[in-house]
Design a protein around this motif. Structure first.
Motif, PDB file in Angstrom:
ATOM      1  N   ASP A   1       0.777  -1.161  -0.014  1.00  0.00           N
ATOM      2  CA  ASP A   1       0.114   0.060   0.029  1.00  0.00           C
ATOM      3  C   ASP A   1       0.864   1.192  -0.035  1.00  0.00           C
ATOM      4  N   ALA A   2       2.045   1.181   0.552  1.00  0.00           N
ATOM      5  CA  ALA A   2       2.855   2.322   0.710  1.00  0.00           C
ATOM      6  C   ALA A   2       4.475   1.728   0.837  1.00  0.00           C
TER       7      ALA A   2
ATOM      8  N   TRP B   1      16.861  12.408  10.164  1.00  0.00           N
ATOM      9  CA  TRP B   1      16.069  12.305   8.991  1.00  0.00           C
ATOM     10  C   TRP B   1      14.948  13.346   8.709  1.00  0.00           C
ATOM     11  N   ASN B   2      15.061  13.559   7.245  1.00  0.00           N
ATOM     12  CA  ASN B   2      13.820  14.431   6.692  1.00  0.00           C
ATOM     13  C   ASN B   2      13.200  13.585   6.007  1.00  0.00           C
ATOM     14  N   GLY B   3      11.809  13.725   5.718  1.00  0.00           N
ATOM     15  CA  GLY B   3      11.040  12.720   5.037  1.00  0.00           C
ATOM     16  C   GLY B   3      10.154  13.884   4.015  1.00  0.00           C
ATOM     17  N   SER B   4      10.122  13.006   2.843  1.00  0.00           N
ATOM     18  CA  SER B   4       9.358  13.674   1.636  1.00  0.00           C
ATOM     19  C   SER B   4       8.302  12.764   1.106  1.00  0.00           C
ATOM     20  N   ARG B   5       7.049  13.188   1.374  1.00  0.00           N
ATOM     21  CA  ARG B   5       5.771  12.303   1.023  1.00  0.00           C
ATOM     22  C   ARG B   5       5.737  12.664  -0.366  1.00  0.00           C
ATOM     23  N   LEU B   6       5.719  11.513  -1.479  1.00  0.00           N
ATOM     24  CA  LEU B   6       5.654  11.302  -2.820  1.00  0.00           C
ATOM     25  C   LEU B   6       4.376  10.565  -3.354  1.00  0.00           C
ATOM     26  N   ASN B   7       3.795  10.946  -4.234  1.00  0.00           N
ATOM     27  CA  ASN B   7       2.373  10.425  -4.649  1.00  0.00           C
ATOM     28  C   ASN B   7       2.559  10.132  -6.133  1.00  0.00           C
ATOM     29  N   THR B   8       1.865   8.990  -6.417  1.00  0.00           N
ATOM     30  CA  THR B   8       1.951   8.568  -7.928  1.00  0.00           C
ATOM     31  C   THR B   8       0.784   9.629  -8.377  1.00  0.00           C
ATOM     32  N   PRO B   9       0.638   9.708  -9.772  1.00  0.00           N
ATOM     33  CA  PRO B   9      -0.445  10.499 -10.150  1.00  0.00           C
ATOM     34  C   PRO B   9      -1.960  10.346  -9.819  1.00  0.00           C
TER      35      PRO B   9
ATOM     36  N   ILE C   1       4.704   7.128  -1.416  1.00  0.00           N
ATOM     37  CA  ILE C   1       6.197   6.621  -0.963  1.00  0.00           C
ATOM     38  C   ILE C   1       6.638   7.612  -0.046  1.00  0.00           C
ATOM     39  N   LEU C   2       7.209   7.112   1.040  1.00  0.00           N
ATOM     40  CA  LEU C   2       7.828   8.097   2.264  1.00  0.00           C
ATOM     41  C   LEU C   2       9.407   7.975   1.927  1.00  0.00           C
ATOM     42  N   LEU C   3      10.078   9.122   1.225  1.00  0.00           N
ATOM     43  CA  LEU C   3      11.288   9.136   1.074  1.00  0.00           C
ATOM     44  C   LEU C   3      11.980   9.764   2.205  1.00  0.00           C
ATOM     45  N   LEU C   4      13.029   9.103   2.790  1.00  0.00           N
ATOM     46  CA  LEU C   4      13.678   9.294   4.109  1.00  0.00           C
ATOM     47  C   LEU C   4      15.146   9.599   3.548  1.00  0.00           C
ATOM     48  N   THR C   5      15.515  10.760   3.908  1.00  0.00           N
ATOM     49  CA  THR C   5      17.059  11.233   3.459  1.00  0.00           C
ATOM     50  C   THR C   5      17.695  11.845   4.636  1.00  0.00           C
ATOM     51  N   PRO C   6      19.002  11.675   4.908  1.00  0.00           N
ATOM     52  CA  PRO C   6      19.673  12.424   5.979  1.00  0.00           C
ATOM     53  C   PRO C   6      19.590  13.853   6.015  1.00  0.00           C
ATOM     54  N   LYS C   7      19.616  14.305   7.196  1.00  0.00           N
ATOM     55  CA  LYS C   7      19.390  15.888   7.203  1.00  0.00           C
ATOM     56  C   LYS C   7      20.611  16.603   6.738  1.00  0.00           C
ATOM     57  N   THR C   8      20.613  17.839   6.782  1.00  0.00           N
ATOM     58  CA  THR C   8      21.840  18.725   6.258  1.00  0.00           C
ATOM     59  C   THR C   8      22.766  18.362   7.349  1.00  0.00           C
ATOM     60  N   GLY C   9      24.027  18.219   6.909  1.00  0.00           N
ATOM     61  CA  GLY C   9      25.171  18.029   7.696  1.00  0.00           C
ATOM     62  C   GLY C   9      25.423  16.456   7.857  1.00  0.00           C
TER      63      GLY C   9
END
Length: 143
Positions: A59-60, A128-136, A89-97
């Protein structure tokens, strides 16, 4: 204190759209991931996260991604392949620095190239920072 901390983490997972009985596939797990966020997602869904070997539709997707993990666009396209229509998609990337930091412009470009729309960015933990990405199709359903 822990009851309040658990409640706050659960609220974050719920705010991110995780709901009971969702199947959530986790990609990019390593020693540096935020265990509290993982547990909050499992608590919100009532199910354990499934790993990269899961061969059914999810589902995600929770995608932990670091700068040296390869091509972000490719990782996003691969994540979409196993996702239910209208999933996110919850894209998780390391924070600045932090080691593995990914520039926001790189995230935006990769998401657009993969055919995803970025709906929100969040503070997903200490590192971590997160970005929520949706399909069209998911974006269209919300209109």
């Amino acid at each position: 204190m822990s009851a309040t901390a658990d409640h706050a983490e659960t609220n974050l997972a719920v705010r991110l759209g995780f709901q009971p009985d969702m199947v959530v596939q986790e990609i990019g797990y390593d020693d540096d991931v935020d265990q509290e966020l993982r547990e909050a997602i499992e608590q919100a869904t009532g199910t354990e996260l499934v790993d990269e070997e899961y061969d059914d539709v999810a589902d995600a997707v929770v995608l932990w991604f670091r700068e040296d993990d390869g091509d972000l666009t490719d990782a996003l396209v691969d994540a979409i392949a196993y996702m239910e229509e209208g999933g996110s998609i919850l894209l998780l990337t390391p924070k600045t620095g932090r080691d593995g930091y990914v520039e926001p412009s790189d995230i935006g470009e990769a998401a657009t190239t993969a055919g995803l729309s970025q709906t929100k960015s969040i503070n997903a933990g200490k590192d971590w920072n997160g970005s929520r990405l949706n399909t069209p199709k998911a974006a269209a359903k919300k209109r």
